[in-house]
Design a protein around this motif. Sequence first.
Motif, PDB file in Angstrom:
ATOM      1  N   PHE A 213      95.284  41.537  22.341  1.00  0.00           N
ATOM      2  CA  PHE A 213      94.608  41.556  23.490  1.00  0.00           C
ATOM      3  C   PHE A 213      95.438  42.282  24.397  1.00  0.00           C
ATOM      4  O   PHE A 213      94.895  43.009  25.268  1.00  0.00           O
ATOM      5  CB  PHE A 213      94.739  39.986  23.839  1.00  0.00           C
ATOM      6  N   GLN A 214      96.702  42.334  24.083  1.00  0.00           N
ATOM      7  CA  GLN A 214      97.599  43.182  25.248  1.00  0.00           C
ATOM      8  C   GLN A 214      97.386  44.767  24.961  1.00  0.00           C
ATOM      9  O   GLN A 214      97.572  45.341  25.762  1.00  0.00           O
ATOM     10  CB  GLN A 214      99.140  42.700  24.838  1.00  0.00           C
ATOM     11  N   ILE A 215      97.285  45.111  23.732  1.00  0.00           N
ATOM     12  CA  ILE A 215      96.927  46.737  23.471  1.00  0.00           C
ATOM     13  C   ILE A 215      95.633  47.077  24.102  1.00  0.00           C
ATOM     14  O   ILE A 215      95.590  47.990  25.012  1.00  0.00           O
ATOM     15  CB  ILE A 215      96.893  46.694  21.987  1.00  0.00           C
ATOM     16  N   PHE A 216      94.681  46.237  24.000  1.00  0.00           N
ATOM     17  CA  PHE A 216      93.312  46.380  24.809  1.00  0.00           C
ATOM     18  C   PHE A 216      93.153  46.502  26.314  1.00  0.00           C
ATOM     19  O   PHE A 216      92.754  47.268  26.849  1.00  0.00           O
ATOM     20  CB  PHE A 216      92.307  45.525  24.088  1.00  0.00           C
ATOM     21  N   SER A 217      93.924  45.210  26.630  1.00  0.00           N
ATOM     22  CA  SER A 217      93.824  44.923  28.140  1.00  0.00           C
ATOM     23  C   SER A 217      94.633  45.950  28.889  1.00  0.00           C
ATOM     24  O   SER A 217      94.659  46.407  29.924  1.00  0.00           O
ATOM     25  CB  SER A 217      94.170  43.622  28.535  1.00  0.00           C
ATOM     26  N   GLN A 218      95.754  46.652  28.162  1.00  0.00           N
ATOM     27  CA  GLN A 218      96.525  47.464  28.763  1.00  0.00           C
ATOM     28  C   GLN A 218      96.077  49.063  28.724  1.00  0.00           C
ATOM     29  O   GLN A 218      96.707  50.125  29.076  1.00  0.00           O
ATOM     30  CB  GLN A 218      97.901  47.491  28.226  1.00  0.00           C
ATOM     31  N   GLY A 219      94.991  49.149  27.694  1.00  0.00           N
ATOM     32  CA  GLY A 219      94.424  50.287  27.579  1.00  0.00           C
ATOM     33  C   GLY A 219      95.366  51.289  26.580  1.00  0.00           C
ATOM     34  O   GLY A 219      95.227  52.691  26.647  1.00  0.00           O
ATOM     35  N   ILE A 220      96.202  50.597  25.621  1.00  0.00           N
ATOM     36  CA  ILE A 220      97.170  51.570  24.967  1.00  0.00           C
ATOM     37  C   ILE A 220      96.177  52.159  23.890  1.00  0.00           C
ATOM     38  O   ILE A 220      95.337  51.518  23.128  1.00  0.00           O
ATOM     39  CB  ILE A 220      98.102  50.550  24.246  1.00  0.00           C
ATOM     40  N   PRO A 221      96.381  53.501  23.627  1.00  0.00           N
ATOM     41  CA  PRO A 221      95.509  54.302  22.729  1.00  0.00           C
ATOM     42  C   PRO A 221      95.875  54.050  21.229  1.00  0.00           C
ATOM     43  O   PRO A 221      97.012  53.514  21.106  1.00  0.00           O
ATOM     44  CB  PRO A 221      95.911  55.800  23.197  1.00  0.00           C
TER      45      PRO A 221
ATOM     46  N   MET B   4      86.852  47.847   9.594  1.00  0.00           N
ATOM     47  CA  MET B   4      87.471  48.800  10.296  1.00  0.00           C
ATOM     48  C   MET B   4      86.583  49.530  11.238  1.00  0.00           C
ATOM     49  O   MET B   4      87.050  50.249  12.294  1.00  0.00           O
ATOM     50  CB  MET B   4      87.704  49.858   9.163  1.00  0.00           C
ATOM     51  N   GLU B   5      85.169  49.656  11.218  1.00  0.00           N
ATOM     52  CA  GLU B   5      84.269  50.079  11.926  1.00  0.00           C
ATOM     53  C   GLU B   5      84.362  49.364  13.281  1.00  0.00           C
ATOM     54  O   GLU B   5      84.516  49.811  14.610  1.00  0.00           O
ATOM     55  CB  GLU B   5      83.017  50.115  11.435  1.00  0.00           C
TER      56      GLU B   5
ATOM     57  N   TRP C 146      88.347  49.675  19.952  1.00  0.00           N
ATOM     58  CA  TRP C 146      89.293  50.030  20.627  1.00  0.00           C
ATOM     59  C   TRP C 146      89.345  51.511  21.111  1.00  0.00           C
ATOM     60  O   TRP C 146      89.832  51.894  22.407  1.00  0.00           O
ATOM     61  CB  TRP C 146      90.389  50.352  19.319  1.00  0.00           C
ATOM     62  N   THR C 147      88.443  52.255  20.672  1.00  0.00           N
ATOM     63  CA  THR C 147      87.920  53.423  21.248  1.00  0.00           C
ATOM     64  C   THR C 147      87.398  53.426  22.771  1.00  0.00           C
ATOM     65  O   THR C 147      87.766  54.044  23.570  1.00  0.00           O
ATOM     66  CB  THR C 147      86.992  54.365  20.343  1.00  0.00           C
ATOM     67  N   GLU C 148      86.351  52.471  22.804  1.00  0.00           N
ATOM     68  CA  GLU C 148      85.586  52.091  24.071  1.00  0.00           C
ATOM     69  C   GLU C 148      86.428  51.699  25.044  1.00  0.00           C
ATOM     70  O   GLU C 148      86.574  51.965  26.148  1.00  0.00           O
ATOM     71  CB  GLU C 148      84.485  51.097  23.623  1.00  0.00           C
ATOM     72  N   ILE C 149      87.402  50.628  24.635  1.00  0.00           N
ATOM     73  CA  ILE C 149      88.189  49.801  25.831  1.00  0.00           C
ATOM     74  C   ILE C 149      89.447  50.794  26.185  1.00  0.00           C
ATOM     75  O   ILE C 149      89.659  50.869  27.439  1.00  0.00           O
ATOM     76  CB  ILE C 149      88.641  48.560  25.139  1.00  0.00           C
ATOM     77  N   SER C 150      89.876  51.626  25.385  1.00  0.00           N
ATOM     78  CA  SER C 150      91.087  52.403  25.538  1.00  0.00           C
ATOM     79  C   SER C 150      90.493  53.320  26.522  1.00  0.00           C
ATOM     80  O   SER C 150      91.231  54.285  27.410  1.00  0.00           O
ATOM     81  CB  SER C 150      91.990  52.877  24.434  1.00  0.00           C
ATOM     82  N   ALA C 151      89.148  53.940  26.335  1.00  0.00           N
ATOM     83  CA  ALA C 151      88.737  54.921  27.303  1.00  0.00           C
ATOM     84  C   ALA C 151      88.364  54.435  28.520  1.00  0.00           C
ATOM     85  O   ALA C 151      87.929  55.280  29.561  1.00  0.00           O
ATOM     86  CB  ALA C 151      87.571  55.425  26.479  1.00  0.00           C
ATOM     87  N   THR C 152      88.348  53.170  28.924  1.00  0.00           N
ATOM     88  CA  THR C 152      87.982  52.513  30.374  1.00  0.00           C
ATOM     89  C   THR C 152      89.093  52.432  31.098  1.00  0.00           C
ATOM     90  O   THR C 152      90.240  51.973  30.846  1.00  0.00           O
ATOM     91  CB  THR C 152      87.313  51.041  30.112  1.00  0.00           C
ATOM     92  N   LYS C 153      89.261  53.464  32.238  1.00  0.00           N
ATOM     93  CA  LYS C 153      90.273  53.365  32.893  1.00  0.00           C
ATOM     94  C   LYS C 153      90.537  52.257  34.158  1.00  0.00           C
ATOM     95  O   LYS C 153      91.696  51.889  34.550  1.00  0.00           O
ATOM     96  CB  LYS C 153      90.288  54.962  33.685  1.00  0.00           C
TER      97      LYS C 153
ATOM     98  N   ARG D 270      88.007  47.063  32.239  1.00  0.00           N
ATOM     99  CA  ARG D 270      88.698  46.905  30.709  1.00  0.00           C
ATOM    100  C   ARG D 270      89.075  45.271  30.758  1.00  0.00           C
ATOM    101  O   ARG D 270      88.845  44.797  29.554  1.00  0.00           O
ATOM    102  CB  ARG D 270      89.923  47.555  30.852  1.00  0.00           C
ATOM    103  N   GLY D 271      89.481  44.495  31.704  1.00  0.00           N
ATOM    104  CA  GLY D 271      89.835  43.236  31.420  1.00  0.00           C
ATOM    105  C   GLY D 271      88.417  42.247  31.258  1.00  0.00           C
ATOM    106  O   GLY D 271      88.493  41.382  30.248  1.00  0.00           O
ATOM    107  N   ASN D 272      87.384  42.777  31.769  1.00  0.00           N
ATOM    108  CA  ASN D 272      86.135  42.080  31.759  1.00  0.00           C
ATOM    109  C   ASN D 272      85.486  42.341  30.153  1.00  0.00           C
ATOM    110  O   ASN D 272      85.307  41.453  29.399  1.00  0.00           O
ATOM    111  CB  ASN D 272      85.137  42.382  32.504  1.00  0.00           C
ATOM    112  N   MET D 273      85.820  43.692  29.772  1.00  0.00           N
ATOM    113  CA  MET D 273      85.451  43.908  28.435  1.00  0.00           C
ATOM    114  C   MET D 273      86.148  43.164  27.300  1.00  0.00           C
ATOM    115  O   MET D 273      85.874  42.688  26.094  1.00  0.00           O
ATOM    116  CB  MET D 273      85.502  45.432  28.065  1.00  0.00           C
ATOM    117  N   CYS D 274      87.606  42.844  27.674  1.00  0.00           N
ATOM    118  CA  CYS D 274      88.475  42.245  26.680  1.00  0.00           C
ATOM    119  C   CYS D 274      88.094  40.823  26.796  1.00  0.00           C
ATOM    120  O   CYS D 274      87.865  40.110  25.530  1.00  0.00           O
ATOM    121  CB  CYS D 274      89.808  42.257  27.219  1.00  0.00           C
ATOM    122  N   ASN D 275      87.768  39.969  27.562  1.00  0.00           N
ATOM    123  CA  ASN D 275      86.936  38.771  27.822  1.00  0.00           C
ATOM    124  C   ASN D 275      86.100  38.654  27.117  1.00  0.00           C
ATOM    125  O   ASN D 275      85.800  37.594  26.385  1.00  0.00           O
ATOM    126  CB  ASN D 275      86.885  38.313  29.404  1.00  0.00           C
TER     127      ASN D 275
END
Length: 370
Positions: free
Chosen positions: A157-165, A214-215, A221-228, A233-238
Amino acid sequence: MQRRHDREASKNRDQFTEQEKQSRINHSKRSVGKHEVRSWTTATKQSLCLMWQKVKVQLMLSMSFLVTIFWYCRRLYSFLAQLLKWWSNYLQRKLIRNLSVLTEVDLLGYSAREWKGETKQAKHMKEAYEELFWSYHTKYLRQVRRDNYCVLRAVLFQIFSQGIPFPSWMKERDILKLPEKLLYSQGCNWIQQYSFGPERYMGPNAFGKLRRCMETLKTNWTEISATKDHEERGNMCNTLFSDESKEHKLYEAIKFIMLYEVVEAYEQIKNREEPIHNLFSLLFARDSSSDPLSFMMNHLNSIGDSICLDQVELSLLGYLLEVKIRVYRLHRFNTEEFQVNYPDEYRREWNEISLLTEDDRYYHIPLFRT
């Protein structure tokens, strides 16, 4: 003389009579004209009255119709507003109920609710929370669902919410091919015994399900990390972390990547290739994980079902995701193990995420404010 006087008098009378007649005629004409005017005025007034009565009736009907329409529209608006409010509350309750990472709450308020009473343990925990609040600027907390995926959920959750690639090694290879590589290139037929949390021993179906996991990981991960935008990005994570099926695929994908890294390290040790991280030495030193198969059977297969990650596996998780995982262990307050990093050796360029635990089993997400 007298006759003349009579004639003149008669003439005067005739003239007077003629004038009187003329006057009467004129008066009669004027009376007739006034009567005609009065009659026309009366007729006009009557016509106007009749028209006004008709118009008044139409206006009254129109006003009644408009009032009725307005009343119905108001009732309809009120009904729709109540329906929308009910639906919004329903969706919100459903989202909150399904959301595995809750919205932030005040840290000290959470501590007061969770640790009531004056027992030694309650006092110890409240002191630890106060230390976090005042010394580490941890003002808020996000609660994470307490199950056996808890630590994986808190980290991802933190990796995605912070946009870590993606970590650097994932950018160099296609993670979708890892199951195929492990099965065919390295001859690990035993991965058919891989368990997906409570779903144990899938047999030949394990390979296809691993690929779908894996897919799911790569796509999200690709979609969320590309959201600036942080809010988007927070809504996508929720949304993602309220879908249990997708969540479990993410965690199983991470588990498999952990297995893949262990297999790679084991092959390097056997072939005496480049040095490996010391965490693999610790991992293979355990009797329960002396090789990749025993690691999978005795540790990975139970994660998500009956156990969580231990400290060695938490170090492995940080290593393969290339993040420094800083954990505040509240039950170790006032000791050197209160604040621990996983892995203990990390690169400076790695991103940092933080966890908070009261028992090394369930984890929450601390939020810092300066």
